[in-house]
Each structure stands twice: as structure tokens, then as C-alpha cells.
Design a protein around this motif. Structure first.
Motif, short mmCIF file in Angstrom:
data_model
loop_
_atom_site.label_atom_id
_atom_site.label_comp_id
_atom_site.label_asym_id
_atom_site.label_seq_id
_atom_site.Cartn_x
_atom_site.Cartn_y
_atom_site.Cartn_z
N ASP A 118 -10.52 0.49 -9.04
CA ASP A 118 -10.50 0.67 -10.50
C ASP A 118 -9.40 1.62 -10.94
O ASP A 118 -8.76 1.42 -11.97
N PHE A 119 -9.16 2.67 -10.15
CA PHE A 119 -8.11 3.63 -10.49
C PHE A 119 -6.74 2.98 -10.44
O PHE A 119 -5.91 3.17 -11.36
N LEU A 120 -6.46 2.20 -9.40
CA LEU A 120 -5.15 1.54 -9.27
C LEU A 120 -4.93 0.53 -10.39
O LEU A 120 -3.82 0.39 -10.90
N GLU A 121 -5.99 -0.19 -10.76
CA GLU A 121 -5.86 -1.15 -11.86
C GLU A 121 -5.61 -0.43 -13.18
O GLU A 121 -4.81 -0.88 -14.00
N LYS A 122 -6.29 0.69 -13.41
CA LYS A 122 -6.11 1.43 -14.65
C LYS A 122 -4.71 2.01 -14.76
O LYS A 122 -4.13 2.07 -15.85
N LYS A 123 -4.12 2.42 -13.62
CA LYS A 123 -2.78 2.99 -13.62
C LYS A 123 -1.68 1.92 -13.70
O LYS A 123 -0.51 2.24 -13.88
N CYS B 172 0.86 -1.19 0.00
CA CYS B 172 0.00 0.00 0.00
C CYS B 172 0.89 1.24 0.00
O CYS B 172 1.27 1.74 1.06
N ASP B 173 1.25 1.70 -1.20
CA ASP B 173 2.04 2.92 -1.35
C ASP B 173 1.11 4.12 -1.21
O ASP B 173 0.28 4.38 -2.08
N ILE B 174 1.25 4.83 -0.10
CA ILE B 174 0.29 5.88 0.20
C ILE B 174 0.34 7.00 -0.83
O ILE B 174 -0.65 7.73 -1.02
N SER B 175 1.49 7.17 -1.52
CA SER B 175 1.58 8.21 -2.55
C SER B 175 0.61 7.92 -3.70
O SER B 175 0.10 8.84 -4.35
N ARG B 176 0.33 6.64 -3.96
CA ARG B 176 -0.61 6.29 -5.01
C ARG B 176 -2.05 6.53 -4.57
O ARG B 176 -2.92 6.80 -5.40
N TRP B 177 -2.30 6.43 -3.29
CA TRP B 177 -3.62 6.80 -2.77
C TRP B 177 -3.81 8.32 -2.85
O TRP B 177 -4.92 8.79 -3.09
N ILE B 178 -2.73 9.07 -2.61
CA ILE B 178 -2.82 10.53 -2.77
C ILE B 178 -3.11 10.87 -4.23
O ILE B 178 -3.91 11.77 -4.53
N THR C 292 -13.20 10.70 -9.79
CA THR C 292 -13.98 9.49 -10.04
C THR C 292 -13.77 8.41 -8.98
O THR C 292 -14.50 7.42 -8.95
N THR C 293 -12.76 8.55 -8.12
CA THR C 293 -12.48 7.53 -7.11
C THR C 293 -13.35 7.68 -5.88
O THR C 293 -13.58 6.71 -5.16
N GLY C 294 -13.82 8.89 -5.59
CA GLY C 294 -14.60 9.13 -4.38
C GLY C 294 -13.77 9.25 -3.12
O GLY C 294 -14.31 9.41 -2.03
N LEU C 295 -12.43 9.16 -3.24
CA LEU C 295 -11.55 9.26 -2.07
C LEU C 295 -11.39 10.74 -1.69
O LEU C 295 -11.15 11.59 -2.54
N THR C 296 -11.50 11.02 -0.41
CA THR C 296 -11.41 12.38 0.10
C THR C 296 -10.19 12.55 0.97
O THR C 296 -9.61 11.56 1.48
N GLN D 163 -6.71 12.79 -6.09
CA GLN D 163 -6.81 13.89 -7.03
C GLN D 163 -7.79 13.59 -8.17
O GLN D 163 -8.19 14.50 -8.91
N ASP D 164 -8.15 12.31 -8.33
CA ASP D 164 -9.11 11.92 -9.36
C ASP D 164 -10.51 11.89 -8.75
O ASP D 164 -10.78 11.12 -7.82
#
Length: 569
Positions: free
Chosen positions: A340-345, A298-304, A311-315, A308-309
Motif C-alpha cells: 500500500d505504501f509503494l502504491e501511494k507513493k 525492487c529498489d531497496i532505497s524505497r523499502w528503506i 504504518t507499513t510494519g516493516l522493521t 520509516q513509515d
């Protein structure tokens, strides 16, 4: 706070001492004052030793049907003030409640608590219920053995030229029921071939772990074990395997194939008693480890980046953990939009971990899944942990081959309590699922191992008594609290609460949790927008009409304002 009788005794003693001191002062009798020293010491000791720690929390016991298909889901049966409760005290209270329920001909199948009492999930009232407890007991026994006794067990007597010339007879100095004679003979053969006892022990340590190429040392972090540490590691392994054989041969329970075996599993006369941890607490523990950066996948930089997207719904609130007790924030961290965002990236490891956690949470809190799907999601989570804890489990499913020196803390970056809770809950849930299928019983409700009903009851207390209250205020409002708790749950009451979601206050039998929702999109598969954190959302004022979806006054009062995400410099 004192015990009632102790307080009364101190009160009477106080009156007696005050009379004696007043009489001695009036008479000017110094001897009488001197004689009061011993009595005053006893009095002061009684004040400070009989005093109890003031209660700061309420301990609430609630009973619930495992099907959870009727309101109310759970009914409070015992409320007691506490400051801190030890595991043994909880165990005694648990047994007391279980005994009363069985006297009323109620079948008790389990007990759910939070992570404060972790030993409930490893040790039962009569025997260990987890292989983790067997490892702990084996290590404790081996650590108490002195070096001389361990040498007598592992260092054999070599009798050369007896009974025939050219042969060597290997005889152990001290026989132990857990240590096979053939293994001691292999150590002796290595010594005959020229190895020292220390070298032979280190070689034997690797030999007994066929499926573990490099067993860990007794003391974590040491590059080379001493002969004492090596003997203790080997002895712990033998004790663990002997205990597993003992319970299998005598009680018919096999820890080599099960990480957790509930109490009463050795008999068919009563129901298995499962001790579990609240799944919501476990979910929050996993998310906390992810936020702290402890999990390698779980690379937190990828969650950050996902934040920013839109479409992820992450706040930002969910990512930072502003409200660490919020399960909806945890669901945003591992929501479908983030997966879905992590898979697309192309972040394969992060996407795999997020999907495993997302599906595991769906297995215990999601609608529209079959029993087979829930079982598969639980198995994926369990195998994710075992792949690091016991890498051989897919080729050789035998838990007795586990490296006893492998610490639980740090497996997949999770805490020890989290590992115990996850493995216990999954093993217990799957065992109960199999029992229901075999006995043709209705399946257990997925939320049966949650304590959300207790939290609902606590929210009623805070609503009626405020954020802080004492035991006296609770007892004075006891009847009113329970009347509030059963509103719109009792069809005979002349009043009701109007709610937008009728499902929360439905009377009668509720539909199965496995049935899909009418909309076709389940709650945990829906990506929620971030309208509260969107700077483009206009704020309603007196000069404008409130737009659809705008936050109400009540919503603003009960939920914190969500800040904007940080700027990318």
C-alpha cells in the motif's frame, strides 16, 4: 567413522602387527621388520581409505496427507545421519520409500525437498520432467559434436545444371533426424545467392526464431559468433524441438505447452508423481535476492523509505535480513502495508513486484482464498517470470520457441535454482488442481508443498537435545522424542499441553483452508505493528505495572531484540 566390519578387520590386523613387531624386536630379527613393510602399508591404507566423513546432519523423511486436515500433519518414518547427500542418493532413498508405501496400498503423489537437490525437479527416474532438462540435454549433445560433423549436416552439396539446365539441386551431405531438409535447403539457397556459409548460418539462426528478434549467442557476452558457435546454437534448437515432438508423439506429453510434466503423466494407471521445492524456501530465496539488490523492480532505497513509515510494519531487522531463515521477516518485506505504501507513493514497478510476490505467498500460505484466486495469483507470478524469459508467450504460447542460449540465472534478478523451483511448483500445483477438479476430488491443501512439519520436528530435537547433538544421543532419546511429538495429538494420552491457539492442537478434522477466518482479516493481510522497535514503549520494571502487549520473559529469550531503525542524516 568406519563401517562396522571394516573397523573390526582393522582391529584384528592391529593386534597381529603388534605381536609380529614385538616378536621381531625381542629376537633382533631385522629381516622380519623389513618384511612387515608391505603389511604396514596395507594397514595404513585401510585406516585412511575406509574412513568415512563424520555425519553432521540428520536427514528426516516424513509422510503427509495432501489434504492436511488432521493432526499430526506429517509423521516421521525415517531418520538417518549424513554429512552430505548427492542428488542420486536422495533419488534412490526416495524410490525406496515410495516402493514401501505402494506395497502398503498408499497412493504417493509427490515429494517435497529444499533447494539442495535441484535436479529432482528437472529429471525423473526414467525421463526429463522439465523443459529446462531438455534444453540442458540438447546443449550437451550439440557441444559434443565436432565442427566437421556439423558442417556435413548444415552445409549442403550444390549440384548446378542437374537434372535440368538452370536449376540447382541441394543435397545435404549428412542427414540428421532433428534437422528438416527444407531448412538445409534454405541455407543452400542463401549460398547460391552469394552469401558465404558463415553468413548463411547467421541468417538462418535468426530465421528459425520467429518470435525472438535477437537470439543470444552460444557464448554469453560475445558480440559476434564464430561459425562453430552458430552451428551449435542452431543444432541445440533443432534437438530441443525434436525431443519435444518425440515425447508428444510417443508418450503423449507436450512440453511445448507445459514447463513441467510430472512422472507417470503419460499413463492413467498410477497417480502423477510431483517433485516440488518447499515454498517457504523459495520465498526466502526471493527475499534474499531482493535484499542484495539483484532485482531490478525492487529498489531497496524505497523499502528503506517504507521502513520509516510506521504504518507499513516493516522493521530494520526484516530489511537487513538479520535472521535469514525467518519467514515472518520475509512476510514483513512484502506485507500488505509495504504494498500500500509503494502504491501511494507512485512507485509502480516496485508496487507491482511486491504485490505479485505477496499474492503468490498468499496462494500457498494464506487463508480465505478460493481455488480460482489461488490459481490466478500463481499465474501472475509465472507470467512475471515468463515475460522476461519468453516475451512471446502471451501472443504465442509455445515453449519450444524458447531461446536455448537464454541463461536462467539473472531472469528477474533471481538465481537459477529459484527459477526452477518457482516454475516447477506453480506448474505442478496447477496441474494437480485441475486433476482434482476433473476427478471431483477434494482440493489439495495449499501448504502441501511445504516442509514446515519437518522443521517443527527439528525444533523438538533442539529443545530436547540442545543445539548440537550426535547420532547416539538421538537414538538413546528416540522414544522420548516421539512421545513428545505426539503429545496432545493422541486423545488416548492422559496429559495435554495448554496453548493459547487451540487450532494448533485440535483433534479431529480441521476446517478447509479456503474458509475465511472469523475475524474477517487474514493473517497475511494484517499489518503488524513495530512495538518492539518503538523507542516510545516503556519498559516494565518493579516500580511500574507491565503494560498490555509488552514482551514476556519467554519471548525475550526466544526472539532477538529488534534494533531501532537507522537515523536519517
Amino acid at each position: 567413522m568406519w563401517e562396522l566390519q571394516g573397523w573390526r578387520d582393522l582391529e584384528e590386523k592391529n593386534k597381529e602387527l603388534r605381536k609380529s613387531m614385538a616378536a621381531a624386536y625381542d629376537e633382533g630379527n631385522r629381516e622380519a621388520v623389513s618384511n612387515l613393510q608391505l603389511e604396514l602399508r596395507k594397514y595404513m591404507k585401510g585406516i585412511f581409505t575406509k574412513r568415512r566423513t563424520m555425519a553432521t546432519h540428520l536427514l528426516i523423511f516424513m509422510i503427509s496427507d495432501e489434504l492436511r486436515n488432521r493432526k499430526p500433519y506429517a509423521v516421521p518414518v525415517r531418520v538417518m545421519p549424513v554429512a552430505s547427500v548427492k542428488d542420486l542418493t536422495i533419488r534412490a532413498l526416495q524410490v525406496e520409500l515410495k516402493t514401501v508405501m505402494e506395497e502398503l496400498n498408499m497412493k504417493v503423489v509427490g515429494f517435497v525437498t529444499d533447494g539442495e537437490w535441484n535436479s529432482l525437479r528437472t529429471m525423473g527416474t526414467t525421463r526429463p520432467t522439465s523443459i529446462i532438462q531438455l534444453i540442458m540435454q540438447a546443449k550437451e549433445e550439440a557441444s559434443k559434436m565436432r565442427i566437421q560433423r556439423l558442417e556435413d549436416i548444415f552445409k549442403p552439396n550444390l549440384q548446378i545444371n542437374t537434372p535440368a539446365p538452370g536449376q540447382v539441386t541441394i543435397i545435404p551431405k549428412l542427414k540428421h533426424e532433428a534437422v528438416p531438409h527444407d531448412d538445409v535447403a534454405e541455407i543452400g539457397i542463401d549460398m547460391v545467392r552469394g552469401l558465404s556459409f558463415k553468413e548463411a548460418m547467421h541468417k538462418h539462426h535468426k530465421r528459425i526464431y520467429r518470435w525472438v528478434p535477437n537470439p543470444l549467442p552460444w557464448v554469453p557476452g560475445t558480440s559476434q559468433e564464430s561459425v562453430l558457435e552458430c552451428m551449435r546454437s542452431v543444432m541445440t534448437t533443432y534437438l530441443l524441438r525434436w525431443k519435444i515432438r518425440y515425447y508428444k508423439e510417443n508418450l503423449g506429453i507436450d512440453f511445448s505447452q507445459n514447463l513441467y510434466i510430472p512422472e507417470n503423466a503419460e499413463t492413467d494407471e498410477v497417480e502423477d508423481f510431483n517433485d516440488r521445492e518447499d515454498d517457504g524456501h523459495l520465498f526466502k530465496r526471493i527475499v534474499k535476492c531482493a535484499r542484495c539488490g539483484n532485482i531490478e523492480d525492487c529498489d531497496i532505497s524505497r523499502w528503506i523509505e517504507a521502513m520509516q513509515d510506521e504504518t507499513t510494519g516493516l522493521t530494520a531487522k526484516a530489511l537487513r535480513g538479520v535472521d535469514p531463515q525467518s519467514v515472518p521477516d520475509c512476510e514483513r518485506m512484502f506485507g500488505k502495508g509495504v504494498v500500500d505504501f509503494l502504491e501511494k507513493k507512485g512507485y509502480d514497478a516496485d508496487a507491482k513486484f511486491a504485490k505479485i510476490v505477496h499474492n503468490w505467498h498468499k496462494a500457498t500460505d494464506g487463508r480465505g482464498l478460493s481455488e480460482e484466486q489461488r490459481s490466478q495469483y500463481n499465474q501472475d507470478m509465472l507470467y512475471y517470470i515468463l515475460d522476461e524469459w519468453m516475451p512471446f508467450h502471451r501472443q504465442h504460447h509455445d515453449f519450444s520457441q524458447v531461446d536455448v542460449n537464454k541463461p536462467l540465472k539473472g531472469i528477474r534478478g533471481l538465481s537459477r535454482e529459484t527459477i526452477i523451483g518457482i516454475t516447477t511448483n506453480i506448474s505442478s500445483i496447477e496441474r494437480r488442481r485441475q486433476q482434482c477438479h476433473t476427478r471431483d476430488l477434494p482440493p489439495e491443501h495449499p501448504r502441501a508443498s511445504t516442509s514446515d512439519d519437518v522443521e517443527c520436528f527439528i525444533s523438538i530435537l533442539h529443545h530436547m537435545l540442545g543445539r548440537t547433538f550426535d547420532h547416539k544421543a538421538f537414538m538413546n532419546a528416540y522414544r522420548k522424542i516421539f512421545t513428545e511429538f505426539q503429545k496432545m495429538l493422541d486423545q488416548n494420552l492422559p496429559y495435554y499441553y495448554y496453548k493459547g491457539l487451540s487450532e494448533r492442537f485440535t483433534l479431529g478434522t480441521l476446517p478447509s483452508f479456503n474458509e475465511p477466518s472469523a475475524s474477517g482479516i487474514e493473517r497475511l493481510d494484517r499489518v503488524r505493528g513495530r512495538r518492539m522497535g518503538n523507542p516510545g514503549t516503556s519498559v516494565a520494571s518493579r516500580a511500574t505495572m507491565p503494560r498490555q502487549g509488552q514482551r514476556t520473559v519467554r519471548d525475550k529469550f526466544h526472539r532477538r531484540q529488534e534494533p531501532l531503525p537507522p537515523l536519517q542524516m
